[in-house]
Design an enzyme around this catalytic site. Structure first.
Site, short mmCIF file in Angstrom:
data_model
loop_
_atom_site.label_atom_id
_atom_site.label_comp_id
_atom_site.label_asym_id
_atom_site.label_seq_id
_atom_site.Cartn_x
_atom_site.Cartn_y
_atom_site.Cartn_z
N GLY A 174 0.85 -1.20 0.00
CA GLY A 174 0.00 0.00 0.00
C GLY A 174 0.88 1.24 0.00
O GLY A 174 2.09 1.17 -0.28
N HIS B 269 3.76 26.95 -20.49
CA HIS B 269 4.61 26.01 -21.22
C HIS B 269 6.08 26.32 -20.96
O HIS B 269 6.44 27.50 -20.93
CB HIS B 269 4.33 26.12 -22.73
CG HIS B 269 5.24 25.26 -23.55
ND1 HIS B 269 5.06 23.90 -23.65
CD2 HIS B 269 6.34 25.56 -24.29
CE1 HIS B 269 6.02 23.39 -24.43
NE2 HIS B 269 6.80 24.38 -24.83
#
Ligand SMILES: Cc1cc2nc3c(=O)[nH]c(=O)nc-3n(C[C@H](O)[C@H](O)[C@H](O)COP(=O)(O)OP(=O)(O)OC[C@H]3O[C@@H](n4cnc5c(N)ncnc54)[C@H](O)[C@@H]3O)c2cc1C
Length: 434
Positions: free
Chosen positions: A169, A419
């Site tokens: 987990g 960007h």
């Protein structure tokens, strides 16, 4: 109003600070150290170690960018010291946050409906908030006491040559990623066929494959039957196997810490957790609330803090709780998985965008992983998102904000994304769903 809060983890201390700012009379009872599991034995110390692991990986990759580095080894004691300094600093910050709060060190137990006893003294209040957190669970197998918990892993004096982690987990995988990067031979033994059961199988597999390439060994679909002198025995179908390691750790979930005397107080529990109304955090006993790990709703630090804010009267969208796995690469999720949508009969569309097509991921040399965005077929409303890849922990928040405000995939595309950034991968996924 007079409040008693039991437990000074991120649920209890945040609530105490907020109520004190609202001019309430607040007593915070803690039997150990301020900061709870999160600060002392959880989020923070593990993230210091995850950062060390990331530095080790970056040092190894530096020559790809023309930087010549010689790594002479890992000084585990120095890492531990660094970790302790960071934890101490943050604990002092918590202390400052609690300047208007009456902090009492001691173990609290209920002795009457609205009365707790601490260090032999009785205290009463108009409201009592239980924020006692959780402790590591263990498997009932022969030799279980040989295995250390996450607390034990954080107390190791030296880096183990080999480490067997029972449980694939979140906590098991974080430690696997850390110790593997620092130089231990790590094997994860998981009961289910795939790790991270809360993720869709395709995304969990993606992370497992990345971690396998980085050197972690996985044994899945394996039921541990015994631990004997450093050997973890397991059964996988009809086959039996054994993993030998110098240290064995169990990361098989956590159990709520219930304060004594809950029956006297009239506070009901269900499967070991305190039952609450999730909209108000009220328990079955009037005037008594339970927040954080102890109510079993969501065992994450920011969930505990959000529940504290609900008790303090703030407006919180508690239905969207992002969760993060600080492995390499990181993994994160918010909302429903594709599998959960199927089980709930919700028609959905999914879009997957790999990071190998993302300019920023290519520039930093971290192209492993992808964004998986899930939207309702009819409305385009975002239902969920899972990310495996660089900075997945930070990226998920954009989707969480969109979901908490009921936005569609089309709405996400209308916002200009800078960007080159990793969040362009989320925009690209949204484009495919609009
Ligand atoms: C290894 C590890 C890594 C983790 N990493 C993350 C992560 O990266 N991000 C994340 O969101 N979550 C993480 N978690 C989970 C996170 O630590 C918990 O969800 C969070 O600490 C819960 O906060 P809490 O306030 O409910 O309880 P806790 O932080 O557990 O605090 C409860 C406090 O109550 C005290 N207490 C208990 N009983 C009594 C009593 N009877 N009287 C007085 N005091 C009492 C305890 O001593 C403790 O200090 C991690 C957990 C572990 C173990």
């Amino acid at each position: 109003m007079k409040y008693i809060i039991i437990g000074a983890g991120p649920g209890g201390y945040e609530l105490a600070a907020m109520l004190s700012r609202q001019s309430h009379d607040v007593t915070l009872v803690e039997r150990d150290r301020l900061g709870g599991t999160c600060l002392n034995r959880g989020c923070i110390p593990t993230k210091v170690m995850a950062h060390a692991a990331s530095l080790a990986r970056s040092a190894a990759a530096a020559s790809d960018y023309g930087i010549g580095l010689t790594v002479t080894g890992i000084d585990f004691s120095a890492l531990r010291r660094r970790r302790d300094v960071i934890v101490d600093t943050l604990r002092q910050n918590v202390g400052m946050l609690l300047s208007g709060v009456n902090v009492v060190i001691g173990d609290a137990r209920f002795v009457a409906p609205m009365t707790v006893e601490v260090n032999g003294e009785s205290m009463t209040a108009d409201r009592i908030v239980i924020a006692t957190g959780s402790s590591a669970a263990s498997l009932p197998v022969p030799g279980a006491s040989e295995a250390v918990s996450s607390d034990g892993l954080l107390s190791l004096e030296a880096l183990p040559d080999s480490l067997a982690i029972i449980g694939g987990g979140v906590i098991g995988l974080e430690f696997a990623s850390i110790f593997s990067a620092l130089g231990s031979r790590v094997t994860v033994i998981e009961y289910f066929k795939e790790v991270l059961p809360q993720f869709d199988k395709d995304m969990a597999k993606r992370l497992r494959m990345s971690m396998t390439s980085a050197g972690v060994t996985f044994v899945t679909g394996a039921e541990v039957t015994a631990i004997e002198h450093g050997a973890v025995r397991y059964r996988a179908g009809t086959k039996e196997g054994v993993v030998e390691a110098s240290v064995t750790a169990m990361a098989v979930g956590r159990r709520p810490n219930l304060p004594g005397g809950l029956e006297v107080a009239g506070v009901e529990t269900d499967r070991g957790a305190i039952t609450v109304d999730p909209r108000t955090m009220r328990t079955s006993a009037p005037g008594i609330y339970a927040i954080g790990d102890v109510n079993g709703i969501c065992m994450l630090a920011h969930a505990a803090s959000a529940q504290a804010r609900i008790v303090a009267g703030e407006d919180v969208v508690a239905s969207v709780v992002p969760s993060v796995v600080f492995t390499s690469p990181e993994a994160s999720m918010a909302g429903m998985t594709e599998q959960q949508c199927k089980e709930a009969g919700i028609a959905c569309r999914t879009a997957k965008v790999p990071f190998r097509g993302n300019g920023k991921a290519v520039t930093i040399g971290e192209t492993d992983g992808m964004v998986k965005l899930i939207a309702e077929a009819e409305t385009g409303n975002i239902l969920g998102c899972q990310i495996v890849g660089p900075h997945a922990a930070d990226l998920i928040e954009e989707v969480a904000v969109a979901m908490a405000n009921g936005l569609t995939a089309a709405a996400l595309t209308r916002t200009i994304h800078p960007h080159p950034t990793l969040c362009e991968a989320i925009q690209a996924a949204a484009m495919m769903l609009k």
